[in-house]
Design a protein around this motif. Structure first.
Motif, PDB file in Angstrom:
ATOM      1  N   PRO A 181     -39.062  20.945 -33.397  1.00  0.00           N
ATOM      2  CA  PRO A 181     -38.686  21.679 -32.177  1.00  0.00           C
ATOM      3  C   PRO A 181     -39.465  21.160 -30.974  1.00  0.00           C
ATOM      4  O   PRO A 181     -40.488  20.494 -31.138  1.00  0.00           O
ATOM      5  CB  PRO A 181     -39.092  23.116 -32.508  1.00  0.00           C
ATOM      6  N   PRO A 182     -39.011  21.476 -29.757  1.00  0.00           N
ATOM      7  CA  PRO A 182     -39.812  21.133 -28.569  1.00  0.00           C
ATOM      8  C   PRO A 182     -41.147  21.875 -28.623  1.00  0.00           C
ATOM      9  O   PRO A 182     -41.224  23.029 -29.042  1.00  0.00           O
ATOM     10  CB  PRO A 182     -38.953  21.636 -27.402  1.00  0.00           C
ATOM     11  N   ILE A 183     -42.204  21.209 -28.188  1.00  0.00           N
ATOM     12  CA  ILE A 183     -43.546  21.793 -28.153  1.00  0.00           C
ATOM     13  C   ILE A 183     -44.005  21.866 -26.698  1.00  0.00           C
ATOM     14  O   ILE A 183     -43.956  20.864 -25.973  1.00  0.00           O
ATOM     15  CB  ILE A 183     -44.535  20.969 -28.985  1.00  0.00           C
ATOM     16  N   GLY A 184     -44.436  23.048 -26.306  1.00  0.00           N
ATOM     17  CA  GLY A 184     -44.921  23.231 -24.942  1.00  0.00           C
ATOM     18  C   GLY A 184     -46.320  23.811 -24.938  1.00  0.00           C
ATOM     19  O   GLY A 184     -46.797  24.331 -25.941  1.00  0.00           O
ATOM     20  N   MET A 185     -46.962  23.714 -23.810  1.00  0.00           N
ATOM     21  CA  MET A 185     -48.297  24.308 -23.672  1.00  0.00           C
ATOM     22  C   MET A 185     -48.303  25.257 -22.478  1.00  0.00           C
ATOM     23  O   MET A 185     -47.563  25.074 -21.507  1.00  0.00           O
ATOM     24  CB  MET A 185     -49.365  23.234 -23.486  1.00  0.00           C
ATOM     25  N   MET A 186     -49.140  26.273 -22.593  1.00  0.00           N
ATOM     26  CA  MET A 186     -49.321  27.189 -21.478  1.00  0.00           C
ATOM     27  C   MET A 186     -50.457  26.694 -20.596  1.00  0.00           C
ATOM     28  O   MET A 186     -51.509  26.288 -21.095  1.00  0.00           O
ATOM     29  CB  MET A 186     -49.621  28.602 -21.978  1.00  0.00           C
ATOM     30  N   ILE A 187     -50.217  26.698 -19.292  1.00  0.00           N
ATOM     31  CA  ILE A 187     -51.294  26.406 -18.343  1.00  0.00           C
ATOM     32  C   ILE A 187     -51.849  27.736 -17.877  1.00  0.00           C
ATOM     33  O   ILE A 187     -51.243  28.446 -17.073  1.00  0.00           O
ATOM     34  CB  ILE A 187     -50.792  25.564 -17.161  1.00  0.00           C
ATOM     35  N   GLU A 188     -52.980  28.093 -18.429  1.00  0.00           N
ATOM     36  CA  GLU A 188     -53.702  29.313 -18.075  1.00  0.00           C
ATOM     37  C   GLU A 188     -55.131  29.000 -17.667  1.00  0.00           C
ATOM     38  O   GLU A 188     -55.730  29.732 -16.885  1.00  0.00           O
ATOM     39  CB  GLU A 188     -53.722  30.274 -19.272  1.00  0.00           C
ATOM     40  N   VAL A 189     -55.658  27.907 -18.226  1.00  0.00           N
ATOM     41  CA  VAL A 189     -57.035  27.481 -17.958  1.00  0.00           C
ATOM     42  C   VAL A 189     -56.992  26.353 -16.930  1.00  0.00           C
ATOM     43  O   VAL A 189     -56.195  25.419 -17.068  1.00  0.00           O
ATOM     44  CB  VAL A 189     -57.705  26.997 -19.262  1.00  0.00           C
ATOM     45  N   PRO A 190     -57.807  26.413 -15.882  1.00  0.00           N
ATOM     46  CA  PRO A 190     -57.762  25.372 -14.850  1.00  0.00           C
ATOM     47  C   PRO A 190     -57.889  23.953 -15.383  1.00  0.00           C
ATOM     48  O   PRO A 190     -57.293  23.026 -14.830  1.00  0.00           O
ATOM     49  CB  PRO A 190     -58.934  25.743 -13.934  1.00  0.00           C
ATOM     50  N   SER A 191     -58.652  23.745 -16.467  1.00  0.00           N
ATOM     51  CA  SER A 191     -58.810  22.385 -16.989  1.00  0.00           C
ATOM     52  C   SER A 191     -57.480  21.802 -17.450  1.00  0.00           C
ATOM     53  O   SER A 191     -57.248  20.593 -17.324  1.00  0.00           O
ATOM     54  CB  SER A 191     -59.813  22.377 -18.147  1.00  0.00           C
TER      55      SER A 191
END
Length: 753
Positions: free
Chosen positions: A600-610
């Motif tokens: 499946p497609p894999i995504g990441m959450m941008i929650e941490v400034p780094s």
């Protein structure tokens, strides 16, 4: 004069915090300080909630008849000067000062020395604390320093009562007009008579007690639990024709909590030690609820409310109290209580319930979810409201603003009824947009997805035109079990959600627990859980849990093909690399087992400034990006939005947040990465206009805000918003940003009003 010690100050603060009502709190302050400082007069002036006047709220030494009567403008007299300048004033002969104003009813002429300090809480003026004496010399510097310290300690305690206004409404009658602030539970406006749902005895009133017959206590508890289970089953059937099918999963969650092995085992263990069933129930429910409530995620915090709600119903059965009276007044009803359960709603004719008012709870309570599904306006977490004292009084529940109006005047009631009629016509108009795209007047199309975490959330999303799920919170099965849920248990739940939305995409976030989201069976203690063992860090360190969850999601997706995997709290490149390897291995293993799953497609959450700063280097390992606006705002601004001392500083329209969002969108565009945004920002009309101007074409928000946001997007032109975005780059605060956007929001409302 002997200077008081800090220990004496601590004693005062502790005694005041135990006082039971506003009059007792204020009287105690002036009594204690006058005695402690050995002065002739100690007075407390509080600012009216509209910040227009100062009123003498309590005094020891001036005329008691002046309390509640002596009133000054914020720049009037010495007290007004302190309020206006926010500075301390220490004088040796106050009546000779040009700023002095004599108030005859106070009888203060004999007093010359004067020391006043402002009371400030979270940068807001609460009032002024004054001491006076007959001598003609200023107070000592040590006394002034002590008064400043006292003011800083007492301001927070006094702020809660000052902002409500009850302190100068000495004994408001049950027929007095009042505005009550709360949290938005479900949108809409309702008018009706208050009908209190008063628990006969609350869990926190249960005292520790022993029992002489543990067997009898265990049997009584089991009987009570079964009685509540039967009530839930009956209530579920009663609501069958009114609720969408999947919303009945809320009843299933309640049943699951009732049948939890942990609930039964923990209660029985306490009973076997000689404790009463009621005490055992309280201890167990509070411990289970605590696991949820210490989470930073408001959605998970709300699950603690559900456990309390179930515990309360079991207690009422356990104590063999009468059920809710069926003798109802004529006309429309506003149901009011600390919390109102789904089963409570089922005991009333739904067509007569015009609103729900709760003194506890939050926007993410199960009650709020069902109220949304039923179209009932709801306000949660009302301050200083006791429903039993206002039975059958008239109330307006304003779910749009998150406030209730008790005993509204005729003119105000007329205006609210007009708004109800307008709202009904508006929602009917929006209903026609359900299957229409969210496309701006100049052709910029936005996908509107929904956030969910329970199967019960599925139907509202579909009914309101959601084009998929942008954030599925997978923590719930882990939080309500007595142990880690099996692969098969997870598979069954994930399959139902994927099936409900197929072929629309569903982004399932992997387990997001850690120090801030405790599991009842996996204790983690950390000094700073916000920066601790959570999200993907926890999952990678417990790879067996991650692999089990990923396998369950992949198996559920085998038939429907609409799964997108979403990784929370990514802060390092090696985290997403390792996660991808685990998924690839799970796919390979399942295919060897004969399950054709695919990657499946894999995504990441941008929650941490780094993660934002490393985006170009993270891009090769992800297929899409989802911005968690709540956490990103929190980390960028170093503001814990659950901390009342700094919560007012949390605003996703802060210029720094807008700069970050522009940077992320531009980077994702150049990298060819699809990007979406979820969180409260996606439901804020002002923020949506700026996101549109930035080029965001995918938002994930609560189901019930989708029609209004769709309507807004269809009302504006993106090209016309770009100059607005340019202007916000010059703003110095979030207040400036909102002021800039407000005229455009009003114009959009008029265009389609």
């Amino acid at each position: 004069m002997q200077q008081p010690s800090l220990k004496a100050l601590t004693t005062i603060v502790e005694e005041i915090s135990r006082s039971g009502n506003p009059e007792a709190i204020m009287s105690r302050i002036v009594q204690q300080l006058r005695a402690l400082l050995q002065v002739d007069v100690c007075s407390l002036y509080l600012c009216t909630p509209d910040q227009q006047h100062l009123i003498l709220a309590a005094t020891e030494g001036l005329s008691a008849s002046a309390v509640g009567q002596a009133r000054l403008q914020l720049d009037e007299g010495l007290v007004g000067h302190i309020a206006a300048s926010l500075s301390t004033l220490n004088l040796g002969d106050a009546p000779t000062d040009d700023r002095f104003v004599f108030i005859p009813e106070t009888h203060e002429m004999p007093y010359h020395r004067f020391l006043g300090v402002p009371l400030l809480h979270l940068r807001k003026l609460v009032g002024v604390l004054v001491i006076q004496g007959r001598e003609r010399i200023p107070f000592a510097q040590e006394t002034e320093a002590f008064m400043i310290t006292v003011a800083s300690q007492l301001a927070g305690t006094l702020y809660s009562l000052q902002s409500q206004g009850n302190w100068y409404e000495r004994a408001p009658s049950s027929s007095a007009y009042r505005r009550l602030k709360g949290q938005k539970g479900a949108p809409g406006i309702g008018v009706g008579q208050i009908w209190p749902l008063r628990p006969h005895r609350s869990l926190d009133q249960v005292a520790e007690a022993s029992c002489s017959d543990p067997t009898h206590e265990r049997e009584a508890l089991e009987t009570a639990i079964q009685a509540v289970a039967d009530d839930l089953e009956s209530s579920s059937s009663h609501l069958d024709q009114h609720l969408p099918t999947d919303v009945h999963a809320l009843f299933n969650v309640y049943q699951m909590m009732l049948q939890s092995p942990e609930l039964h085992r923990s209660c029985c263990e306490l009973i076997d030690t000689g404790k009463s069933a009621a005490w055992a129930l309280r201890q167990t429910v509070e411990r289970m609820a605590h696991q949820f409530q210490q989470s930073e995620d408001p959605y998970l915090q709300a699950r603690g409310e559900d456990i309390h709600n179930i515990g309360q119903r079991v207690l009422n059965q356990l104590l063999s109290r009468d059920s809710l009276s069926k003798t109802l007044p004529e006309g429309d009803l506003i149901l009011a209580a600390e919390l109102i359960s789904i089963a409570d709603l089922a005991e009333f004719p739904l067509q007569r319930i015009q609103g729900i008012a709760c003194t506890r709870g939050s926007t993410l309570s199960h009650t709020a979810i069902v109220a949304n599904a039923l179209g009932i306006p709801a306000v949660m977490g009302l301050d200083s409201f006791e429903p039993e004292q206002h039975a059958q009084s008239q109330m307006v529940v304003d779910g749009h603003r998150g406030e209730c109006i008790l005993n509204p005047p005729a003119a105000l009631l007329h205006e609210y009824r007009r708004m109800i009629n307008e709202d009904q016509r508006f929602m009917q108009d929006l209903e026609r947009l359900r299957d229409e795209p969210a496309i701006s007047r100049d052709g910029f199309e936005v996908s509107l997805l929904t956030n969910t975490g329970l199967l019960a959330d599925v139907t509202p999303g579909l009914q309101h035109g959601a084009e998929g799920v942008g954030l599925y919170r997978s923590e719930i099965p882990f939080m309500i079990h007595d142990g880690f849920p099996t692969e098969q248990e997870q598979y069954s739940l994930y399959a139902k959600v994927l099936h409900a939305y197929a072929p629309r995409p569903v982004s399932m976030r992997t387990l997001d627990v850690g120090g801030d989201k405790q599991l009842p069976y996996f204790d983690i203690s950390e000094t700073n859980p916000y920066l601790g063992w959570r999200g993907i860090r926890f999952s990678l360190d417990n790879a067996q849990l991650l692999i089990t969850q990923v396998r369950a999601m992949l198996r559920a997706n085998a038939e429907y093909g609409n799964l997108k995997l979403l990784v929370p709290m990514v802060s390092r490149i090696d985290e997403i690399q390792t996660f991808r390897r685990h998924v690839e291995k799970a796919v390979s293993t399942l295919e060897r087992e004969g399950v054709g799953v695919g990657m499946p497609p894999i995504g990441m959450m941008i929650e941490v400034p780094s993660a934002m700063l490393l985006l170009p280097r993270l891009a090769p390992y992800v297929d899409f990006v989802s911005i968690g606006s709540n956490d990103l705002t929190q980390y960028l601004l170093a503001v814990d939005r659950n901390n009342p001392r700094v919560a007012s500083l949390f605003d996703h329209l802060h210029p720094a947040v807008l700069v970050a969002l522009e940077q992320i969108q531009k980077q994702c565009e150049s990298l060819g990465l699809p990007v979406s945004l979820c969180g409260e920002m996606a439901s804020d009309p002002a923020a949506v206009l700026l996101l549109l101007a930035m080029g965001y074409d995918c938002l994930s928000l609560s189901a019930f805000n989708i029609p209004r946001i769709k309507h807004l997007i269809r009302s504006v032109s993106r090209e016309e918003l770009k100059p607005l975005l340019e202007s916000t780059r010059l703003c110095q605060s979030e207040a400036d940003v909102r002021s800039l956007i407000q005229p455009l929001l009003e114009a959009a409302a008029r265009r389609h009003g």
